[in-house]
Enzyme design. Structure first.
Site, PDB file in Angstrom:
ATOM      1  N   HIS A 183      44.175  36.097  43.378  1.00  0.00           N
ATOM      2  CA  HIS A 183      43.827  35.478  42.092  1.00  0.00           C
ATOM      3  C   HIS A 183      42.398  35.766  41.635  1.00  0.00           C
ATOM      4  CE1 HIS A 183      47.196  32.174  42.171  1.00  0.00           C
ATOM      5  NE2 HIS A 183      47.600  33.315  42.708  1.00  0.00           N
ATOM      6  N   HIS A 242      47.814  38.489  44.655  1.00  0.00           N
ATOM      7  CA  HIS A 242      47.841  37.367  45.596  1.00  0.00           C
ATOM      8  C   HIS A 242      46.548  36.561  45.643  1.00  0.00           C
ATOM      9  CE1 HIS A 242      48.884  34.769  48.917  1.00  0.00           C
ATOM     10  NE2 HIS A 242      47.882  35.210  49.634  1.00  0.00           N
ATOM     11  N   ASN A 266      53.764  32.498  40.965  1.00  0.00           N
ATOM     12  CA  ASN A 266      53.170  31.168  40.839  1.00  0.00           C
ATOM     13  C   ASN A 266      53.367  30.585  39.441  1.00  0.00           C
ATOM     14  OD1 ASN A 266      51.850  30.888  43.509  1.00  0.00           O
ATOM     15  ND2 ASN A 266      50.656  32.642  42.812  1.00  0.00           N
ATOM     16  N   HIS A 284      55.698  33.209  47.756  1.00  0.00           N
ATOM     17  CA  HIS A 284      56.232  31.930  47.286  1.00  0.00           C
ATOM     18  C   HIS A 284      57.548  32.085  46.521  1.00  0.00           C
ATOM     19  CE1 HIS A 284      52.703  29.942  48.677  1.00  0.00           C
ATOM     20  NE2 HIS A 284      51.890  30.492  47.792  1.00  0.00           N
ATOM     21  N   HIS A 331      51.429  42.601  47.415  1.00  0.00           N
ATOM     22  CA  HIS A 331      51.016  41.200  47.404  1.00  0.00           C
ATOM     23  C   HIS A 331      50.479  40.869  48.794  1.00  0.00           C
ATOM     24  CE1 HIS A 331      51.213  37.364  45.243  1.00  0.00           C
ATOM     25  NE2 HIS A 331      51.514  36.798  46.408  1.00  0.00           N
TER      26      HIS A 331
END
Length: 258
Positions: free
Chosen positions: A179, A177, A40, A69, A152
Site C-alpha cells: 500500500h 500488497h 481489499n 485476502h 502480491h
C-alpha cells in the site's frame, strides 16, 4: 498500447474514487486498459461479489487481480465460475477456485495476458511463485505478446528477484500488497518494466488505508485495537505503461497518481 494498473483498492473510499474517476482518466490519458488489485476493496479486507461487479461494470475496470485476502468473503467463490475477469494468486495449491492466469482482448482485438502471484516471504505458505510463473508462461500462446504480472508480496527483495527472473519474458512485473507507492519504476536490462509497489487506491490521510488512531494506539499500548477504513477522500496510485504492440515490451513505465 497504453495501460494503467492501480494498486490495492481499499474499502468504500477506494471503490468510490475508482468508480468516479476511471472513465475520465481513461479518456484523458488514452488508456486502452485500466486494471487494479481489488483484494481489499470490501470493508478494507477481501472482495465480495457485489464489489467485484461494481468495479467491473460501474467503474469499467478491465480485470481485477487480488492477493492473500481473496478468500475472506465466500460469495466470491461462485463468482469465479461466472466471470473470468477476477483473478486470484496462481500459486495457491491445485484445486483452489478461480484462476491465476487470464488471457483477454482489448476492444481493438489486441490479446494480453495477466498473471497473479503471491509471495512467500512473511506471507502464507503457498506454492513457489517463481516456478508457478515459469509454468504459466509456458502455457501462454506465442502471439500473446503483452504479459503483465501482479506479484502480491511483502518483501522488496522477493519482488526484485521476480523482476529479474522474468526480465525479458514479460511486459511488466508490478508489485502490490504494501500500500506504499515506491519510487523505482524502471525498465530492467532485458526490457521488462518493473515497479516494487503500485501503492493503493484509498484514503490519503490514513495508515495503509485504515484510520490512524486505532493503529497508533496499538503501537503505543501493545494491545489489539479494531482497525477500520478511514473515511477521508481517496487518492488513486498505480503506474502507467506505454507498450510497443509489435514486441510486447514497455517503452516506458511511470508512477501514476490521481
Amino acid at each position: 498500447m497504453r495501460i494503467c494498473f492501480f494498486g490495492d483498492i481499499v474499502g468504500r473510499p477506494g471503490r468510490t474514487a475508482i468508480i468516479e474517476r476511471t472513465s475520465r482518466l481513461r479518456r484523458e490519458h488514452a488508456f486502452d486498459l485500466v486494471l487494479a488489485n481489488a483484494e481489499n476493496a470490501s470493508g478494507g479486507l477481501g472482495l465480495t461479489s457485489k464489489s467485484a461487479r461494481q468495479l467491473l461494470a460501474a467503474a469499467g475496470l478491465d480485470v481485477l487481480t487480488s492477493g492473500n485476502h481473496i478468500w475472506k468473503h465466500k460469495d466470491l467463490i461462485s463468482f469465479f465460475q461466472e466471470n473470468d475477469r477476477v483473478l486470484r494468486p496462481a500459486n495457491y495449491p491445485e484445486g483452489a477456485p478461480g484462476a491465476g492466469l487470464g488471457i483477454y482482448q482489448t476492444e481493438s482485438g489486441m490479446p494480453y495476458a495477466i498473471i497473479n502471484l503471491l509471495g512467500r516471504t512473511y506471507m502464507d505458505a503457498v506454492d513457489c511463485p517463481f516456478q508457478s510463473a515459469m509454468s504459466l508462461l509456458a502455457t501462454v500462446p506465442g502471439d500473446v505478446l503483452v504479459r503483465l504480472v501482479d506479484f502480491h508480496a511483502e518483501a522488496t527483495s522477493e519482488k526484485r528477484a521476480m523482476g529479474f527472473v522474468l526480465d525479458g519474458r514479460v511486459t511488466a512485473v508490478l508489485g502490490t500488497h504494501t500500500h506504499v507507492q515506491t519510487n523505482d519504476a524502471q525498465i530492467l536490462p532485458q526490457g521488462t518494466a518493473y515497479m516494487t509497489d503500485l501503492g493503493m487506491c484509498g484514503p490519503k490521510d490514513s495508515i495503509l488505508g485504515m484510520s490512524v488512531d486505532p493503529i497508533v494506539q496499538r503501537f503505543l499500548t501493545g494491545r489489539p485495537h479494531r482497525f477500520v477504513v478511514a473515511r477521508n477522500p481517496a487518492r488513486l496510485e498505480g503506474c502507467s505503461l506505454d507498450v510497443d504492440d509489435a514486441s510486447g515490451f514497455a517503452r516506458s513505465i511511470e508512477a501514476f497518481v490521481a
